[in-house]
Scaffold this active site. Structure first.
Site, short mmCIF file in Angstrom:
data_model
loop_
_atom_site.label_atom_id
_atom_site.label_comp_id
_atom_site.label_asym_id
_atom_site.label_seq_id
_atom_site.Cartn_x
_atom_site.Cartn_y
_atom_site.Cartn_z
N HIS A 25 0.86 -1.25 0.02
CA HIS A 25 0.07 -0.10 -0.13
C HIS A 25 0.91 1.18 0.05
CE1 HIS A 25 -2.70 3.05 2.23
NE2 HIS A 25 -3.25 3.11 1.25
N HIS B 159 2.29 11.36 -0.71
CA HIS B 159 1.48 10.81 0.07
C HIS B 159 1.34 11.80 1.18
CE1 HIS B 159 -0.21 7.88 3.38
NE2 HIS B 159 -1.02 8.28 2.81
#
Length: 354
Positions: A44, A118
């Site tokens: 992920h 992110h």
């Protein structure tokens, strides 16, 4: 002594090499199965082992204002992996979850660049993809799935066409550009065509016009087949390249309830199916653990994820079957638990024709 996130004391270097060519070593009975029916470990936010303290376009404006003060705090909750792409590949990871943004680099004379993001900016996309390509050069029977699913700050001058061109320049003939559906992508098919990269590019086709003639890019296009009888619509079919339901919960118990529901029914293998085995901390959980990190909260999640995985089998067209399983802070124990599902015989009563 530090303990890996899944609770193993196995030496990381030795265990990492165990599955370096696991696809090449799969039983011949699986060589004609679509990759959508194999059990494949994934990571992920695969790139988020190397984040700077510079805010990405996906970071809220409120946090950006205080970034000089809280940069380290944000980083602890933004980093999702500890292994580089090469180390993940050596561990056995073959599915990569990627979020890309366009940035203008002041250090490179205002040059446009693609970087991963992110919350905080990560590494250069070009350098990371070249790292993956070098691994593939050495291991000609290993297949990777690159899932580009979030795009930020793209524009007409520097956007999808330029990113796709970069991907093609790096991987060249390794890209699967001949298969028309994911079902055609068996190991034998890919090996025969010397193709090692399946590109899951989750964007509408009209934003990628320059490359739409290249079959094999599984764009996120909804294709509608409408049958009209006596002026009435009687059926509509929707095609998607990748089903990846997001649990979106900070609670571990809720996560596993969600995962149980996902595998309780057979799913189509006409697309890639992703099981997301990670929690998503919310503001409250972060405030309650001001000195914590995503890594610390993920340890318990991953400890419970391993036995959950070992109770499944490959092939999502079966009840309790899985295809891609991904999580935060992947390690060799996690990868091994997913890969070994390919050697497990499923209960024939769970079979469904999808």
């Amino acid at each position: 002594m530090a303990v890996p996130c899944c609770g193993s004391n196995i030496d990381s270097t030795m265990s990492r090499g165990k599955h370096i060519e696991w696809m090449a070593n799969l039983p011949t009975s699986l060589h004609n199965e679509s990759v959508s029916k194999l059990a494949i470990p994934g990571s992920h936010n695969s790139f988020a082992y190397n984040l700077t303290r510079s805010g990405g376009p996906d970071l809220s404006q409120g946090l950006k204002r205080f970034l000089p003060l809280v940069g380290l705090f944000i980083k602890r909750w933004s980093v999702t992996q500890k292994e580089t792409f090469t180390e993940q590949l050596q561990t056995g990871i073959r599915y990569f979850d990627l979020r890309v943004c366009h940035v203008v680099s002041e250090a490179s004379n205002q040059t446009s660049q693609f970087k991963f993001t992110h919350g905080l900016l990560g590494g250069l996309v070009e350098e990371c993809l070249q790292e993956i390509n070098r691994f593939l050069d050495k291991h000609s029977k290993e297949i990777v799935l690159l899932d580009f699913n979030h795009f930020y700050e793209f524009n007409a001058q520097f956007g999808h066409d330029q990113l796709l061109q970069l991907i093609h320049e790096i991987f060249g003939k390794k890209l699967c550009t001949t298969a028309r559906t994911i079902n055609e992508c068996t190991l034998n098919y890919l090996w025969a065509n010397q193709q090692q990269v399946i590109l899951l590019y989750e964007e509408n086709a009209d934003k990628c016009t320059a490359y739409m003639d290249r079959v094999g890019h599984f764009f996120k296009v909804h294709i509608y087949s409408i049958f009209i009888v006596l002026g009435m619509i009687v059926d509509v079919f929707v095609f998607q390249i990748c089903q990846s339901p997001w649990p979106n919960t900070p609670q571990i118990d809720n996560l596993f309830q969600f995962l149980d529901e996902q595998v309780a029914s057979p799913r189509s293998t006409n697309c890639i199916n992703v099981i997301q085995g990670q929690i998503t901390p919310d503001d409250k959980s972060i405030r309650n653990h001001p000195f914590g990190s995503l890594h610390s909260t993920s340890q318990e999640t991953n400890r419970r994820l391993i036995p959950w995985i070992t109770c499944r089998h490959r092939d999502p067209s079966l009840v309790n079957g899985v295809n891609i399983v991904m999580c935060d802070f992947v390690d060799s124990v996690f990868a091994d638990s997913v890969i070994m599902l390919n050697y497990k015989t499923a209960d024939p009563t769970t079979t469904a024709n999808l």
